[in-house]
Each structure stands twice: as structure tokens, then as C-alpha cells.
Design a protein around this motif. Structure first.
Motif, short mmCIF file in Angstrom:
data_model
loop_
_atom_site.label_atom_id
_atom_site.label_comp_id
_atom_site.label_asym_id
_atom_site.label_seq_id
_atom_site.Cartn_x
_atom_site.Cartn_y
_atom_site.Cartn_z
N GLU A 292 -4.54 9.86 -4.24
CA GLU A 292 -3.64 8.70 -4.20
C GLU A 292 -2.98 8.47 -5.56
OE1 GLU A 292 -5.75 5.34 -2.41
OE2 GLU A 292 -6.82 6.77 -1.14
N GLY B 120 -6.72 -2.97 -3.50
CA GLY B 120 -7.74 -2.10 -2.94
C GLY B 120 -7.45 -0.64 -3.23
N PHE B 121 -7.00 -0.38 -4.45
CA PHE B 121 -6.67 1.00 -4.83
C PHE B 121 -7.80 1.60 -5.65
CE2 PHE B 121 -5.08 4.36 -7.46
CZ PHE B 121 -4.20 5.05 -6.64
N SER C 99 -1.65 4.69 -0.59
CA SER C 99 -2.80 4.93 0.29
C SER C 99 -2.37 5.25 1.72
CB SER C 99 -3.74 3.73 0.27
OG SER C 99 -3.06 2.57 0.70
N SER D 63 -7.90 3.59 -1.76
CA SER D 63 -8.55 3.24 -0.49
C SER D 63 -9.69 4.20 -0.20
CB SER D 63 -7.55 3.24 0.65
OG SER D 63 -7.03 4.54 0.86
N GLU D 64 -9.49 5.48 -0.54
CA GLU D 64 -10.52 6.48 -0.25
C GLU D 64 -10.63 7.55 -1.33
OE1 GLU D 64 -9.61 8.19 3.53
OE2 GLU D 64 -9.47 6.28 4.54
N HIS E 33 0.84 -1.20 0.00
CA HIS E 33 0.00 0.00 0.00
C HIS E 33 0.88 1.25 0.00
CE1 HIS E 33 -3.45 -2.59 0.76
NE2 HIS E 33 -2.71 -3.20 1.68
N GLU F 34 -0.58 -2.30 -5.52
CA GLU F 34 -1.44 -1.81 -4.45
C GLU F 34 -2.82 -2.42 -4.62
OE1 GLU F 34 -2.59 1.90 -1.71
OE2 GLU F 34 -0.82 1.94 -2.94
N SER G 267 -12.68 -1.16 -0.65
CA SER G 267 -12.40 0.01 0.20
C SER G 267 -13.02 1.27 -0.37
CB SER G 267 -10.89 0.19 0.35
OG SER G 267 -10.30 -0.92 0.98
N GLU G 268 -12.77 1.55 -1.66
CA GLU G 268 -13.33 2.76 -2.26
C GLU G 268 -14.84 2.64 -2.42
OE1 GLU G 268 -12.59 5.78 -6.03
OE2 GLU G 268 -12.71 3.62 -6.39
#
Length: 570
Positions: free
Chosen positions: A265, A256-257, A93, A259-260, A90, A254, A288-289
């Protein structure tokens, strides 16, 4: 007129030849290990045409059949391997954020810009914070310190934190990156009113300790300026790039890219790969996103299918038809799902990241879209439950070579390993769990039997399950040789050897950071071995890991990398 035509023809010929003549680089003069096949295979020379391998074989043939204008790179006795790959990390993130700030963790962190000594014990931890704060030139400048873990550093009260940090605004970020402590000065500076926290179940307002939803609430609101500071993130990514080069990593993924925040990012990654263009970043979107955006599954599916066209560059690639799901809590804060109770840990509480029913709905959606699904699972109960989910999916919609891959696998049973093999599930493990946690978890959390059997990789390989090795950086340093050292020796932080019968062979260990790592990402036709037609991306070591004592492989110096045919030395 004839003279002018001859001159014109001369320049056209020169121009044509300069365009038509490819550039070759011949690598020779050391141990060149292909990582093809089932045992160590050596060749004398590799020839790269620009960024592709066009020949492997004898030095005599390479020198004879490729033009004199070729660049000849003499390894001078060093070892050439396929480029190291970290298939689960990660960097953007959270990794860049951590490396831009301070580290006080239970174990040493050796980075190119600084070595952070490990700290254990409650008093030692508080003293380390005091020392760090006293070294700061500007006491009004906010300080973020990552690496706290209760099992090594004891309970952290607000009174103790305030005494250690005085008037310096300070945020303590847990090693798991899922919780924080905020001192009184920082609470005032960022206008945080603990009484207004919505997720009160995830907050200890007496000690300004926030985790789970309460942490995310603060991170997105009051502390957004801290976690999204572009200057700090650029500094952190510069340090990430240096770490990757130091450790011979030519590709990092990465999961789960993003994450937000996609734009933040992504811009951090783009900055780094443009400034330091000697590694590839592969991205796999995930839940996650989707959760952060509060989108329905089909809406998010449409969204992620626009990412490749919008964001892919020469160094950044969204991998097609792959998705990431997180199942249970972190192994670092003992919130993973275990079949048996935790030992000597009244505060330990297993958690599902999202309810299992919802997780299965999400899994089935992408399964039916013929996606490769990467599933983060830490505990044996999580493995058991997800094996049942995969089995039901196969019964409803059979898929050959579905390539579902479990990641992390901190603890699992041999029974569930056999079920994984039956279901044709692949694996990517984090050996650092064993090294960093086994000693402590013998006493708290797991007990000796489970702690000694953490990340039992041989249970997988002996059943024909390919196993790659990953760091999950920043939970561990992105250092493939360290991961290989642990996987091959089953050595832990105290120096003890735990269940050596579960050690991987040296060949499978090095495959775990090269060819099998590429297969984890469906990139085995491009990366992971030295073979004609593949990308000319290599890692250069000063020693051959197959010719030294396995206990010494973590100390092999990385001389540099070759990225798409271009040499970058340390």
C-alpha cells in the motif's frame, strides 16, 4: 592578481545573491477568501515565499514591498480558497484497486478517464454486466466489477452471474468493499474450493458469495494476485491522482493505514506522489493492520511508532499520536448498529467490528497514551455505546482537549449529539450517505423518519461541535464540492430536499472541506486557511461558492490548485 580577485568576488556575489534571494509569488485579481474567523473574509492579494504565505492584504502593498522578480499570478476573476482537504478516504488500500477495474454502481461515477452511468434494477444490472463483458477484447482476462448493492440490483445468483459473464473470469465486488461474488470460471481459474473455506458462516457456497472473514480469507490467499497486481494498482493511483486534481483536493488522509499490507500500500502511494507531486497524503494507523497481523496492542504500538522515520517523504506523512478504530458495520450493507430494528429487511444484521469490550480496551490504551483517536461509527447505537466509553475514559483519566473524533455518523439522535458536545467529541461526517441512500432507505432499512434525518450535521454545529466533511472514497467520489452541495442543501439523489433545517451554513460547509478538515487532522496550524505562516496551498475555482445559488456549487469548475507555492492547472 587584482583582476582575478575581482572576477572571483563578482561570481561569489552573484552566487550568494542567487541563494539568498527568495522567490515570491503574488496571487491577485480575483476573490481571495481566507476562511479565517467566523464569517467570509476577503483579501486582495496573497504573497507566497516558496511554499509559505508571507503576506495577505492589499494589492498595492504586495506589489510595492516584494521585488520586481516576483512571479505575478493574475486570477483573472477566479476564486482562491485554501486547498481542499478530504480528511477520511482510502486511496491506496482499496480506491486504487477499484479505479483500475470496472464500475457498475447505483449512481453515476464521473471520473477524469470515464463516466460510469448509474444502474438500478435487477434486469438492468445483469444487462450492464453482459454489455461490459461483451466489450472486452480478451474473454480469458479476469474482470472485476465494483458497485453491486442488493437494494438497487436485487439478489445475485450464481446461475445469473454465469449467464451474464459466460467464460470470462469475473469477480463482483460489493459497494461496501466487504463482500464478493465469484463466477464459476473465476472459481476454477483461481483454484477456489468453496468446501475448503474456513469461515463457513460468512459464505454462501451455492452462489459463490463470500463476505467478512471468508472474503478476507480469499483476498489474502487465492485472490491475492488479483488484489495486489502492481500494474493495476499503479493505473488506479494514476486515476486517483487525476481525480484529486480535477476536484481541487490538495490533501487526502487515509485512516487505518495500512489496511493489510504496509509495503504494497505504501509503494502504491509513493509511486503516485512522486509521479503527481501536487497533493499531500496523510496517514493514520489503526486497528485494521493490528488485526491482520494478529499483534498485541503494545506490540503494535511500538511498530507504528517507527513508521514516520521510515516512510515519511515530502508528500507522505504519518501523523503523530493518532489512531483509528472501527466500531460497527457498514451503512451500505445495513450492518451498522441501530437502536431500533431495521425496516422491511429480514436479512439486515447489525454487527460490531470487534466486540465492544475489546474495542474499549483498545480505545483506553491509546487514550492513556494521550493519542487523538478517530472512531468510525455509522449507527446511533454505536454512538450511544461509544459515548459511554469516552465518558468512562474521562472519569478514569481526565484529558483536556482530547480531540476524540467520530467519523461517518450516518444516523444519530439529538440526545447523543448533546452527549457528544458534553464530552467534547469532534465530528467528521459523510454527507454522501444522505444523498445516495436516503431515498432507498425510506423504503428499506431505516424508514422515513430515520432516512430523512441521516447525517444531521446541524445537530452538531449548533451545539458547538466542529464538523468536517469527508468522502470515505471509494464509497463516494472524492469530490469536496459535491459533499458541500449536499451538506448545504440536504439534497438527495431523487432531487428531493430532506430536512433542510439540518443544512449547514455555507460558511461552515466550506470550512468543512478546508479549515475544519485540517483541524480533524491536527493540521490547522499548517493548512485549511489563508494566513501568514501557513502553507501556500490553495484551490482555484472559476466561481465563488459564496456568490452563487447554493444549489449550483457542485457544478463550479475547478481551475486548478496551488501546492506549496507551485501552480498546477487543470
Amino acid at each position: 592578481m587584482l583582476k582575478k580577485l575581482l572576477v572571483l568576488l563578482f561570481f561569489v556575489t552573484i552566487s550568494f545573491n542567487s541563494i539568498a534571494s527568495p522567490h515570491y509569488t503574488i496571487f491577485y485579481g480575483g476573490d481571495i477568501i481566507t476562511m479565517e474567523g467566523t464569517a467570509t473574509e476577503y483579501v486582495e492579494a496573497v504573497v507566497a515565499e516558496e511554499d509559505k504565505i508571507v503576506y495577505i492584504g492589499s494589492v498595492e502593498h504586495a506589489f510595492k514591498h516584494y521585488p520586481n522578480s516576483s512571479t505575478k499570478f493574475n486570477l483573472k476573476g477566479r476564486t482562491l480558497l485554501p486547498g481542499f482537504i478530504d480528511p477520511h478516504a482510502h486511496p491506496a488500500s482499496i480506491g486504487a484497486f477499484i479505479l483500475s477495474h470496472d464500475i457498475i454502481a447505483a449512481h453515476d461515477w464521473k471520473l477524469p478517464h470515464k463516466t460510469y452511468p448509474g444502474v438500478s434494477g435487477h434486469g438492468n444490472y445483469l444487462q450492464a454486466i453482459k454489455t461490459l463483458i461483451n466489450e472486452k477484447k480478451d474473454p480469458s482476462q479476469s474482470v472485476v466489477i465494483w458497485g453491486y448493492n442488493k437494494l438497487w440490483h436485487g439478489d445475485l445468483s450464481l446461475k445469473e452471474l454465469d449467464e451474464a459473464t459466460q467464460q470470462t473470469p469475473t469477480i463482483i465486488l460489493h459497494h461496501s468493499t466487504h463482500e464478493i461474488f465469484v463466477n464459476s470460471t473465476a472459481m476454477k481459474q483461481y483454484a477456489i474450493d468453496s468446501n475448503k473455506i474456513k469461515a463457513k458462516k460468512h459464505a454462501d457456497t451455492t452462489n459463490n458469495h463470500f463476505w467478512g472473514k471468508a472474503f478476507l480469507e480469499l483476498k489474502k490467499d487465492k485472490l491475492d494476485s488479483v488484489f495486489s497486481d502492481p500494474k493495476a494498482l499503479k493505473l488506479g493511483m494514476d486515476r486517483v491522482s487525476n481525480m484529486l486534481l480535477q476536484n481541487g483536493i490538495t490533501a487526502i488522509t487515509e485512516l487505518g493505514f495500512p489496511s493489510e499490507n504496509l509495503e504494497r500500500e505504501y509503494s502504491t502511494l509513493k509511486y503516485a506522489t512522486e509521479k503527481s507531486p501536487y497533493y499531500s497524503v496523510y496517514l493514520i494507523p489503526g486497528m485494521s493492520e493490528e488485526v491482520a497481523l494478529k499483534m498485541r496492542v503494545h506490540q503494535y504500538f511500538k511498530r507504528i511508532n517507527t513508521y514516520a522515520e521510515k516512510y515519511n517523504t515530502q508528500n507522505i506523512t504519518f501523523l503523530p499520536n493518532q489512531f483509528h478504530i472501527v466500531v460497527d458495520g457498514s451503512i451500505y450493507d445495513l450492518s451498522l448498529q441501530m437502536q431500533e430494528d431495521f425496516l422491511n429487511c429480514a436479512d439486515c444484521k447489525s454487527e460490531w467490528t470487534i466486540p465492544l469490550k475489546n474495542s474499549e480496551i483498545l480505545f483506553n490504551y491509546y487514550w492513556n497514551k494521550n493519542y487523538k483517536i478517530h472512531v468510525d461509527i455509522n449507527g446511533d447505537l454505536g454512538v450511544k455505546k461509544y459515548n459511554a466509553i469516552v465518558k468512562r475514559a474521562l472519569e478514569k483519566n481526565p484529558r483536556e482537549d482530547h480531540k476524540t473524533t467520530y467519523h461517518n455518523l450516518g444516523y444519530f439522535t439529538s440526545y447523543e449529539a448533546q452527549n457528544m458536545a458534553t464530552l467534547d467529541i469532534k465530528a467528521s461526517v459523510n454527507p454522501n450517505y444522505l444523498w445516495a441512500l436516503s431515498d432507498k432507505y425510506n423504503e428499506v432499512g431505516f424508514g422515513a423518519k430515520r432516512a430523512d434525518n441521516m447525517v444531521a450535521s446541524r445537530q452538531l454545529t449548533k451545539r458547538g461541535i466542529p464538523v468536517s466533511l469527508h468522502s470515505e472514497f471509494p464509497l463516494a467520489p472524492a469530490n469536496p464540492l459535491h459533499l458541500a452541495w449536499v451538506a448545504a442543501n440536504r439534497i438527495v439523489a431523487s432531487g428531493k430536499i430532506k430536512r433542510p433545517v439540518e443544512s449547514l451554513s455555507m460558511f461552515n460547509t466550506i470550512k468543512g472541506i478546508t479549515l475544519t478538515a485540517a483541524r480533524t487532522l491536527d493540521l490547522e496550524n499548517e493548512l485549511g486557511s489563508i494566513k501568514e505562516g501557513k502553507q501556500a496551498t490553495f484551490t482555484i475555482l472559476k466561481q465563488n461558492p459564496f456568490k452563487i445559488d447554493p444549489f449550483n456549487i457542485k457544478d463550479i469548475p475547478v481551475a486548478g490548485v496551488v501546492y506549496k507555492g507551485k501552480v498546477k492547472l487543470n
